[in-house]
Motif scaffolding. Structure first.
Motif, PDB file in Angstrom:
ATOM      1  N   LEU A   1       0.622  -1.226   0.064  1.00  0.00           N
ATOM      2  CA  LEU A   1      -0.097  -0.075   0.144  1.00  0.00           C
ATOM      3  C   LEU A   1       0.977   1.191  -0.160  1.00  0.00           C
ATOM      4  CD1 LEU A   1      -2.436  -0.797   2.846  1.00  0.00           C
ATOM      5  CD2 LEU A   1      -3.004  -1.104   0.523  1.00  0.00           C
TER       6      LEU A   1
ATOM      7  N   ASP B   1       1.038   6.344   3.114  1.00  0.00           N
ATOM      8  CA  ASP B   1      -0.365   7.328   3.510  1.00  0.00           C
ATOM      9  C   ASP B   1      -1.473   6.605   3.802  1.00  0.00           C
ATOM     10  OD1 ASP B   1       1.344   9.295   3.508  1.00  0.00           O
ATOM     11  OD2 ASP B   1       0.484  10.444   2.144  1.00  0.00           O
ATOM     12  N   LEU B   2      -1.764   5.536   2.741  1.00  0.00           N
ATOM     13  CA  LEU B   2      -2.845   4.803   2.718  1.00  0.00           C
ATOM     14  C   LEU B   2      -2.837   3.878   4.102  1.00  0.00           C
ATOM     15  CD1 LEU B   2      -5.575   4.230   1.526  1.00  0.00           C
ATOM     16  CD2 LEU B   2      -4.464   2.586  -0.021  1.00  0.00           C
TER      17      LEU B   2
END
Ligand code: NI
Length: 139
Positions: A11, A14-15
């Motif tokens: 990922l 930030d996610l």
């Protein structure tokens, strides 16, 4: 769960950070359990795309029982669909309003059609369907 398979996902940072914060806030003990819930939610949503899929649902309605013939119409429609309706819970909320929870089980299209019909009756102030599953495909 005795039969587990390990998968890894990549990922954006930030996610991943936002997801971890969300898991923590919701009280998940680990991210795997949160991801399992997300996957199950997506699978149930997909299940509902198949009109013939066997599904389960609950319909919650708020209605004014003073509305002319509403009680009769609701009762008649439910009797006409006793094959889809598993159970009904009725609560007299206050002087004017009733809350009814109808548990449904059957083909997705039929459950959807009945839910749509119930919510259109005059006097029904609120109706929300919780689209669920019989759980047989969720492991
Ligand atoms: Ni009532």
């Amino acid at each position: 769960m005795s039969d587990l398979e390990r998968i890894s996902i990549t990922l954006p940072k930030d996610l991943a950070k936002a997801f971890s914060a969300s898991c923590e806030q919701k009280g998940y003990s680990n991210r795997s359990e949160a991801i399992r819930d997300l996957i199950r939610g997506a699978l149930v949503k997909e299940e509902w795309q198949d009109p013939a899929a066997q599904v389960a649902a609950s319909l919650t309605m708020i209605y004014d029982h003073h509305t002319r013939q509403l009680n009769e119409k609701l009762t008649e429609l439910q009797h006409d669909h006793e094959d889809l309706i598993v159970s009904t819970l009725h609560v007299h909320l206050n002087h004017d309003n009733c809350l009814e929870v109808i548990v449904l089980r059957g083909e997705a299209q039929k459950v959807q059609d009945l839910s749509d019909k119930l919510r259109t009756f005059k006097g029904v102030k609120y109706a929300q369907v919780c689209f669920a599953t019989d759980g047989s495909d969720l492991g």
